[in-house]
Design a protein around this motif. Structure first.
Motif, short mmCIF file in Angstrom:
data_model
loop_
_atom_site.label_atom_id
_atom_site.label_comp_id
_atom_site.label_asym_id
_atom_site.label_seq_id
_atom_site.Cartn_x
_atom_site.Cartn_y
_atom_site.Cartn_z
N GLY A 73 0.75 -1.29 0.14
CA GLY A 73 -0.06 0.07 0.00
C GLY A 73 0.93 1.28 -0.28
O GLY A 73 1.79 1.03 0.41
N LEU A 74 0.11 2.11 -0.48
CA LEU A 74 1.03 3.46 -0.58
C LEU A 74 1.28 4.37 0.58
O LEU A 74 2.53 4.81 0.78
CB LEU A 74 0.17 4.49 -1.58
CG LEU A 74 0.93 5.71 -2.18
CD1 LEU A 74 2.01 4.94 -2.94
CD2 LEU A 74 -0.21 6.56 -3.00
N THR A 75 0.31 4.29 1.70
CA THR A 75 0.68 4.80 3.02
C THR A 75 1.72 3.97 3.64
O THR A 75 2.75 4.96 4.17
CB THR A 75 -0.36 4.60 3.95
OG1 THR A 75 -1.86 5.11 3.16
CG2 THR A 75 -0.33 5.16 5.21
N ARG A 76 1.93 3.01 3.70
CA ARG A 76 3.22 2.31 4.28
C ARG A 76 4.52 2.65 3.47
O ARG A 76 5.41 2.95 4.02
CB ARG A 76 3.00 0.75 4.15
CG ARG A 76 4.18 -0.11 5.12
CD ARG A 76 5.41 -0.44 4.03
NE ARG A 76 4.83 -0.93 2.73
CZ ARG A 76 5.62 -0.86 1.87
NH1 ARG A 76 6.96 -0.42 1.98
NH2 ARG A 76 5.33 -1.51 0.61
N PHE A 77 4.45 2.76 2.40
CA PHE A 77 5.72 3.04 1.28
C PHE A 77 6.15 4.32 1.55
O PHE A 77 7.35 4.47 1.90
CB PHE A 77 5.17 2.73 0.08
CG PHE A 77 6.24 3.36 -1.05
CD1 PHE A 77 7.31 2.60 -1.51
CD2 PHE A 77 5.97 4.26 -1.77
CE1 PHE A 77 8.22 2.88 -2.52
CE2 PHE A 77 6.88 4.91 -3.03
CZ PHE A 77 7.90 4.04 -3.17
N LEU A 78 5.13 5.49 1.62
CA LEU A 78 5.49 6.89 1.69
C LEU A 78 6.04 7.12 3.08
O LEU A 78 6.88 8.05 3.22
CB LEU A 78 4.34 7.81 1.40
CG LEU A 78 3.94 7.75 -0.12
CD1 LEU A 78 2.60 8.69 -0.29
CD2 LEU A 78 5.17 8.16 -1.02
N ARG A 79 5.55 6.56 4.03
CA ARG A 79 5.58 6.54 5.34
C ARG A 79 7.08 6.16 5.55
O ARG A 79 8.00 6.72 6.16
CB ARG A 79 4.96 5.64 6.66
CG ARG A 79 5.21 6.15 7.90
CD ARG A 79 4.32 5.14 8.84
NE ARG A 79 2.82 5.53 8.71
CZ ARG A 79 2.11 4.72 8.39
NH1 ARG A 79 2.40 3.36 8.13
NH2 ARG A 79 0.96 4.97 8.22
#
Length: 324
Positions: free
Chosen positions: A305-311
């Motif tokens: 998921g994008l949220t985990r990646f960007l965090r």
């Protein structure tokens, strides 16, 4: 934060630039490999700004994301500042090593100024980085939505330049499987693989050259199953995107694929006949394909998921700049 990076890997960069920073992407008149500028077939936000080499000398850059060894000299020349010395930098390693594997030395091995960031844990394990600092940030993808219909009883394969890249991406496997399975191959320079067009469910290869990302997702989702033939790569983002679309997967069980695809999402095997059997199973059983596709999508959303990646990238960028 103002981040300088080259447009090298369109799918990866599409996810990366969804963050909260300002992204400077070099552009040259020929839009060649060192100056592609903004993407033309991916959707990038307004926070991605093209800059010429002449303009870079006047930009306040907080960190450089290097992706190829020659960018060290390129950044020093265009910025007037040395990455890892005058400006913080990380080196993003997209690729599995080549040559003397597993003893292949990374180009930035043993230095301590620039951390090496791998896109899979497998890559970190296989590359010899010596005493260099390393980190792993697994891939992230922008969720295209659950689009799977599986209406076309053919297997989809995504690979760029299959004739040039050969065995590493499993071009020979595609050609051998096409004798018994109907395959649609998408990517750059794939027309050279195409065989005479057959009916929807007849064996053979149909090639579709370099579609825009939105159109590619639409076409993939119409195929019954996604076939991943790559032997030696980090982890194809097209595989993750196909899972996110809700497609069942049949994949060569090498590098990071066994950790990316859970058993309920499809078939992972190291046997050619296993690949053929997996494709045949999903082509013949649409309900099994739909069930596996839903499991694939759920797994992809949780792990890529994008949220985990960007965090994870925010933490890495801030940690790197704070050390300087």
């Amino acid at each position: 934060m103002r981040v300088l990076l080259w447009h090298v890997h369109g799918s990866w960069t599409t996810a990366f630039v969804q963050g909260t920073h300002e992204y400077l992407v070099p552009v040259t008149p020929d839009r060649g490999e060192d100056g592609r500028g903004r993407a033309r077939t991916w959707d990038w936000p307004a926070s991605v700004r093209e800059v010429t080499p002449a303009q870079l000398d006047e930009e306040e850059v907080d960190i450089v994301v290097l992706q190829r060894p020659h960018e060290l000299a390129l950044a020093a020349r265009w910025l007037g500042r040395r990455p890892g010395v005058d400006v913080p930098a990380v080196f993003l390693e997209h690729n599995t090593p080549t040559g003397d594997v597993p003893c292949a030395r990374h180009p930035l091995a043993d230095q301590r100024a620039i951390p090496i960031v791998h896109v899979t844990g497998f890559n970190e394990l296989i590359w010899d980085c010596g005493s260099a600092r390393t980190a792993v940030v697994e891939h992230g993808v922008v969720d295209p939505g659950e689009r799977y219909t599986g209406e076309i009883p053919r297997a989809a394969v995504v690979v760029n330049e299959p004739l040039r890249r050969g065995r590493s991406v499993g071009t020979d496997l595609v050609q051998r499987l096409a004798h018994t399975q109907p395959l649609d191959v998408f990517g750059m320079a794939v027309e050279g693989l195409a065989t005479p067009r057959h009916g929807e469910d007849e064996p053979g290869i149909r090639g579709y050259d370099d579609l825009p990302q939105a159109r590619l997702h639409e076409e993939l989702a119409r195929r019954r199953v996604y076939l991943h033939t790559t032997r030696w790569t980090s982890l194809g983002l097209a595989l993750v995107e196909a899972m996110t679309l809700g497609m069942p997967v049949v994949a060569v069980a090498s590098t990071a694929a066994p950790l990316a695809v859970p058993p309920e999402a499809g078939v992972l095997t190291c046997r050619l006949d296993g690949l053929a059997d997996g494709v045949r199973h999903f082509l013949r059983d649409p309900e099994a394909a739909r069930f596996a596709g839903k499991a694939a999508r759920a797994h992809a959303l949780e792990h890529f998921g994008l949220t985990r990646f960007l965090r994870a990238w925010d933490h890495l960028l801030h940690d790197t700049t704070s050390r300087s």
